[in-house]
Design an enzyme around this catalytic site. Structure first.
Site, mmCIF file in Angstrom:
data_model
loop_
_atom_site.group_PDB
_atom_site.id
_atom_site.type_symbol
_atom_site.label_atom_id
_atom_site.label_comp_id
_atom_site.label_asym_id
_atom_site.label_seq_id
_atom_site.Cartn_x
_atom_site.Cartn_y
_atom_site.Cartn_z
ATOM 1 N N GLU A 184 0.839 -1.211 0.000
ATOM 2 C CA GLU A 184 0.000 0.000 0.000
ATOM 3 C C GLU A 184 0.872 1.258 0.000
ATOM 4 O O GLU A 184 0.469 2.300 -0.513
ATOM 5 C CB GLU A 184 -0.958 0.005 1.207
ATOM 6 C CG GLU A 184 -1.878 -1.226 1.320
ATOM 7 C CD GLU A 184 -3.113 -1.186 0.407
ATOM 8 O OE1 GLU A 184 -3.155 -0.359 -0.526
ATOM 9 O OE2 GLU A 184 -4.030 -2.018 0.628
ATOM 10 N N LYS A 226 -3.006 9.887 1.603
ATOM 11 C CA LYS A 226 -4.364 9.395 1.830
ATOM 12 C C LYS A 226 -5.270 10.519 2.313
ATOM 13 O O LYS A 226 -6.411 10.652 1.857
ATOM 14 C CB LYS A 226 -4.353 8.247 2.844
ATOM 15 C CG LYS A 226 -5.753 7.730 3.156
ATOM 16 C CD LYS A 226 -5.978 6.319 2.758
ATOM 17 C CE LYS A 226 -7.448 5.943 2.863
ATOM 18 N NZ LYS A 226 -7.682 4.557 3.157
ATOM 19 N N ARG A 240 -11.003 9.167 -5.185
ATOM 20 C CA ARG A 240 -10.667 8.200 -4.132
ATOM 21 C C ARG A 240 -10.519 6.786 -4.697
ATOM 22 O O ARG A 240 -9.754 5.982 -4.171
ATOM 23 C CB ARG A 240 -11.705 8.251 -3.005
ATOM 24 C CG ARG A 240 -11.334 7.313 -1.870
ATOM 25 C CD ARG A 240 -12.072 7.583 -0.589
ATOM 26 N NE ARG A 240 -11.618 6.652 0.436
ATOM 27 C CZ ARG A 240 -11.931 6.712 1.703
ATOM 28 N NH1 ARG A 240 -12.710 7.685 2.147
ATOM 29 N NH2 ARG A 240 -11.468 5.825 2.558
ATOM 30 N N HIS A 247 -6.519 -3.358 -6.665
ATOM 31 C CA HIS A 247 -7.458 -3.991 -5.736
ATOM 32 C C HIS A 247 -8.523 -4.836 -6.441
ATOM 33 O O HIS A 247 -8.999 -5.811 -5.869
ATOM 34 C CB HIS A 247 -8.148 -2.929 -4.865
ATOM 35 C CG HIS A 247 -7.265 -2.365 -3.785
ATOM 36 N ND1 HIS A 247 -6.048 -1.781 -4.038
ATOM 37 C CD2 HIS A 247 -7.435 -2.297 -2.432
ATOM 38 C CE1 HIS A 247 -5.507 -1.374 -2.896
ATOM 39 N NE2 HIS A 247 -6.323 -1.670 -1.903
ATOM 40 N N HIS A 264 -3.951 -9.386 2.183
ATOM 41 C CA HIS A 264 -4.521 -8.328 1.342
ATOM 42 C C HIS A 264 -3.415 -7.608 0.553
ATOM 43 O O HIS A 264 -3.523 -7.422 -0.663
ATOM 44 C CB HIS A 264 -5.281 -7.339 2.230
ATOM 45 C CG HIS A 264 -5.837 -6.160 1.492
ATOM 46 N ND1 HIS A 264 -6.893 -6.245 0.612
ATOM 47 C CD2 HIS A 264 -5.462 -4.856 1.490
ATOM 48 C CE1 HIS A 264 -7.148 -5.057 0.104
ATOM 49 N NE2 HIS A 264 -6.301 -4.193 0.624
#
Ligand code: NAD
Ligand code: GLY
Length: 359
Positions: A184, A226, A240, A247, A264
């Site tokens: 991420e 973020k 966003r 993903h 994840h």
């Protein structure tokens, strides 16, 4: 301690980042409605941090309910969510009780959803303890549980009152989880912050070695990205969605293999490589760009090949994505390294080809 703010008018809140923050309850007190709180964690994080954390809060005169859930993505479901409600009701937690999520993204997402719905909404605080949750999931107010047919399909946008990211907690994180969090971090560089990507490329070994300064820098720069995106588009009407690079493919891997099989962040890493490959097929990235995306994930110890589910199964699973509108699948792809877009331009044949090439 480094502090950033998520600017959302009356829902604005600070993110504190630094070493040892778990043992500084004074940072939490100003954000409580009353002295009644519930700390919710799991049976992995609990034994490491719960007693000391709660003792610090009780020493400030707070009345604390503890709720310990089973660990893992496989428990991000209705049954486990209900355990939170069972605990809150058994202890007569009222509408002014603040819920505190102590754990990674699974705990943060579930506690946030519980807070959004318990007695029609109670305040909550995120205390993220994984790299992934410190750089991403604790910020921005997306809360959810999984459904057997899709990841994060049941949830709410519900902002916390505070995010407290103690980088010391990362010392106990397994290596595999640290690497998953890096996926991420890399994502922010790829979608919108080329100087940050260059910094990650120069510092990935320090991050893997858990250099505290490097980790704090990565958490701060990630949270800054973020926070900017969430401020601009809180409920994902547009920009966003770019935070979801990789993903759509990644969720297909997680759902297709069964939750918890791949982490994840691992699924997101393989998905980012597929998205880069597809961007090249659209003429947006060069071969060298795609190789750069592969190289940084490989250096971070992340998978650069997806799970072998077969292209048709991927497409079936991807059809459940939340970015599907009127039956049209929209994907986050790269116009250039450092510039993501949301597009419906990719043809099914090209998507199939990228899946086949990257699995
Ligand atoms: P996780 O919450 O499952 O944590 C990973 C593992 O590390 C777990 O076993 C956990 O108990 C353990 N752990 C946590 N902190 C630890 C510590 N300090 N020391 C030792 N062990 C520790 O997984 P995660 O990667 O933090 O989060 C993944 C979840 O976050 C997924 O469900 C994903 O969908 C969600 N997510 C949400 C958002 C969002 O915006 N809400 C964004 C990204 C991901
Ligand atoms: N992790 C994606 C988002 O918060 O929008």
């Amino acid at each position: 301690m480094r502090t950033l703010n998520v600017e959302l008018a009356e829902r604005s809140y600070p993110i504190h980042i630094g070493a040892g923050l778990l043992s500084n309850p004074a940072l939490i007190l100003p954000h409580l409605k009353t002295r009644r709180i519930a700390v919710i964690t799991n049976d992995v994080v609990g034994p490491l941090y719960l007693d000391a954390f709660v003792a610090g809060l009780e020493a400030q005169g707070l009345r604390v309910t503890r709720i310990v859930l089973p660990d893992g993505e496989a428990h991000k479901d209705w049954q486990t969510l209900n355990l939170i409600f069972d605990g809150l009701l058994a202890e007569r937690c009222d509408r002014s009780t603040t819920l505190i999520a102590l754990g990674g993204g699974v705990i943060g997402d579930m506690v946030g959803f519980a807070a959004a719905t318990y007695q029609r909404g109670v305040p909550f605080i995120q205390v993220p303890t994984t790299l992934l949750s410190q750089v991403d999931s604790s910020v921005g107010g997306k809360t959810a549980i999984n459904h057997p047919l899709g990841k994060n399909m049941i949830g709410a946008f519900y902002q916390p009152k505070l995010v407290l990211a103690d980088t010391t907690a990362l010392n106990t994180l397994p290596d595999r989880e640290l690497k998953a969090g890096l996926a991420e971090v890399i994502k922010y560089g790829l979608i919108r912050d080329l100087p940050f990507l260059e910094w990650i490329e120069a510092n990935v070994e320090r991050l893997l070695a858990r250099d505290p300064d490097a980790l704090a820098e990565a958490v701060e720069r990630s949270c800054r990205n973020k926070a900017e995106v969430v401020t601009a588009d809180e409920t994902e009407q547009g920009e966003r969605a770019t935070l979801n690079l990789g993903h759509t493919f990644g969720h297909a891997i997680e759902t297709g293999l069964g939750y918890g099989e791949w982490l994840h962040g691992e699924a997101v890493a393989a998905g980012a490589v597929m998205a880069a490959d597809l961007s090249r097929r659209l003429g947006w990235l060069t071969d060298a760009d795609v190789e750069r995306v592969v190289a940084i994930h490989r250096r971070a110890g992340l998978p650069v090949k997806g799970a072998r589910l077969g292209a048709e199964r991927y497409l079936e699973l991807m059809a459940h994505d939340k970015k599907v509108t009127d039956g049209t699948l929209r994907l986050v792809l790269l116009k250039a390294i450092g510039h993501a877009v949301i597009t419906a331009e990719a043809r099914a044949d090209d998507i199939r080809a990228s899946i086949d090439a990257c699995c």
